[in-house]
Scaffold this motif. Structure first.
Motif, PDB file in Angstrom:
ATOM      1  N   VAL A 220      -7.097  38.822 -31.129  1.00 21.61           N
ATOM      2  CA  VAL A 220      -7.938  39.221 -29.992  1.00 21.61           C
ATOM      3  C   VAL A 220      -8.352  37.950 -29.263  1.00 21.61           C
ATOM      4  O   VAL A 220      -8.872  37.011 -29.877  1.00 21.61           O
ATOM      5  N   LYS A 221      -8.105  37.917 -27.980  1.00 25.08           N
ATOM      6  CA  LYS A 221      -8.410  36.722 -27.198  1.00 25.08           C
ATOM      7  C   LYS A 221      -9.895  36.368 -27.300  1.00 25.08           C
ATOM      8  O   LYS A 221     -10.760  37.238 -27.287  1.00 25.08           O
ATOM      9  N   GLY A 222     -10.161  35.059 -27.404  1.00 26.68           N
ATOM     10  CA  GLY A 222     -11.527  34.573 -27.504  1.00 26.68           C
ATOM     11  C   GLY A 222     -12.058  34.490 -28.913  1.00 26.68           C
ATOM     12  O   GLY A 222     -13.174  34.001 -29.120  1.00 26.68           O
ATOM     13  N   SER A 268      -1.172  39.819 -28.722  1.00 25.76           N
ATOM     14  CA  SER A 268      -2.512  39.358 -28.364  1.00 25.76           C
ATOM     15  C   SER A 268      -3.099  40.270 -27.294  1.00 25.76           C
ATOM     16  O   SER A 268      -2.427  40.604 -26.323  1.00 25.76           O
ATOM     17  N   ARG A 269      -4.350  40.663 -27.486  1.00 27.33           N
ATOM     18  CA  ARG A 269      -5.007  41.552 -26.537  1.00 27.33           C
ATOM     19  C   ARG A 269      -6.362  40.993 -26.124  1.00 27.33           C
ATOM     20  O   ARG A 269      -6.971  40.199 -26.842  1.00 27.33           O
ATOM     21  N   GLN A 278     -15.048  45.776 -31.937  1.00 28.11           N
ATOM     22  CA  GLN A 278     -14.244  46.996 -31.956  1.00 28.11           C
ATOM     23  C   GLN A 278     -12.769  46.672 -31.771  1.00 28.11           C
ATOM     24  O   GLN A 278     -11.906  47.258 -32.445  1.00 28.11           O
ATOM     25  N   ALA A 279     -12.474  45.738 -30.889  1.00 26.25           N
ATOM     26  CA  ALA A 279     -11.076  45.327 -30.708  1.00 26.25           C
ATOM     27  C   ALA A 279     -10.502  44.757 -32.004  1.00 26.25           C
ATOM     28  O   ALA A 279      -9.323  44.963 -32.313  1.00 26.25           O
ATOM     29  N   HIS A 280     -11.341  44.057 -32.760  1.00 25.30           N
ATOM     30  CA  HIS A 280     -10.949  43.468 -34.038  1.00 25.30           C
ATOM     31  C   HIS A 280     -10.466  44.544 -35.015  1.00 25.30           C
ATOM     32  O   HIS A 280      -9.529  44.309 -35.791  1.00 25.30           O
ATOM     33  N   HIS A 286      -3.724  50.111 -33.829  1.00 26.54           N
ATOM     34  CA  HIS A 286      -2.648  50.070 -32.840  1.00 26.54           C
ATOM     35  C   HIS A 286      -1.321  49.584 -33.419  1.00 26.54           C
ATOM     36  O   HIS A 286      -0.267  50.161 -33.137  1.00 26.54           O
ATOM     37  N   ILE A 287      -1.371  48.508 -34.197  1.00 18.87           N
ATOM     38  CA  ILE A 287      -0.131  47.812 -34.552  1.00 18.87           C
ATOM     39  C   ILE A 287       0.487  48.299 -35.855  1.00 18.87           C
ATOM     40  O   ILE A 287       1.719  48.407 -35.958  1.00 18.87           O
TER      41      ILE A 287
END
Length: 295
Positions: A220-222, A268-269, A278-280, A286-287
């Motif tokens: 996840v970017k950042g 990478s998103r 949440q993205a974490h 997703h993958i």
């Protein structure tokens, strides 16, 4: 133990339809019932899940001297195996769906249908808190090999019959690296937002340089894992000589940048439109299913 060994030996030789499918060192096909019988003998409790035209079994039990329960999902037809190390149990309100024991966590991660439709037997050793049990148990290379060895009898002696995939999410990435450093043989590795040290990055780099199997890393970017993969110089892609330009891929409505090389895949998103935390978790949802569908 001798008595149990004799039972397992009997299973090998008497299971209906099994002997004709056995080639020394290679198991072409083992039905679900064979493995479930072995797991039941070793004290595992199993329940069958029926989902949209497929079924699989979820089993819970103990493995040797490992201190926490181990969950195993068993598909009808087994073609490969996966050992997965989960992340920290954070206990936040926002993380509770993912902090639950794996029968519920699998559902909340959105993995049930993919596991059901796949032919991959999966092994989920549980760990409390910030991977306290992984930390206390996997203290040496021998402990990783010991754990896998102790899995062999409950699984009916099939550990050497299939390719093993290692995967980890978040803090579990450290233990994927530990298994690789211990020399655990595997055919593929996936780490979902789980590279938090130079040590973990180096283990993945060294494994990939020595092996032909696919390495998938998702970030996840950042966040720290993105930096360990993408920084120049010294990042994983830089160390592996990955220079290709990323392409765009939409998965479940989310845009991913995909960089690939020889058996290497980096997805990478952005954290948006949800929170970084949440993205974490979403990267697993997703993958992982996508990997199983594209085996």
């Amino acid at each position: 133990m001798v008595h149990l060994f004799l039972i397992i030996t009997s299973l090998w030789t008497t299971q209906v339809g099994f002997a004709q499918d056995w080639i020394p060192g290679i198991c072409k096909r083992i039905e679900m019932n064979y493995v479930l019988t072995a797991l039941n003998i070793f004290g595992f409790t199993c329940t069958t899940k029926h989902l949209n035209g497929c079924s699989y079994s979820q089993c819970k039990g103990t493995i040797g001297d490992y201190p926490q329960p181990v969950y195993i999902t068993v598909p009808y037809q087994i073609e490969s195996m996966r050992l997965h190390f989960h992340g920290h149990i954070l206990g936040y309100e926002s993380t509770k769906p993912y902090d639950k024991p794996f029968p519920e966590a699998i559902k909340n991660f959105g993995l049930e249908q993919a596991l059901c439709a796949s032919s991959q037997l999966t092994i989920f050793p549980q760990s409390r808190g910030k991977n306290a049990d992984y930390k206390s148990y996997f203290t040496s290379p021998d402990k990783y090999k010991n754990f896998l060895s102790q899995l062999n009898y409950p699984l009916g002696g099939i550990m050497n019959a299939y390719n093993l995939h290692l995967s980890g999410h978040s803090g579990g990435g450290k233990y994927v690296a530990g298994a690789l450093d211990a020399g655990v043989q595997c055919s593929g590795v996936s780490v979902y937002d789980g590279i938090y040290s130079e040590t973990t990055m180096k283990a993945l780099k060294d494994w990939h340089k020595k092996n032909e199997g696919p390495l998938t890393v998702v970030t996840v970017k950042g966040m720290d894992p993105e930096n360990f993969v993408s920084k120049k110089p010294g990042g994983l892609k830089s160390e592996l000589g990955i220079t290709s330009k990323p392409s765009n891929l939409k998965i479940k409505g989310v845009d991913y940048e995909v960089t690939s090389g020889k058996n290497f895949y980096h997805l990478s998103r952005s954290a948006e439109p949800v929170t970084p935390l949440q993205a974490h978790f979403d990267v697993v949802s997703h993958i992982w299913p996508r990997e199983l569908q594209h085996r």
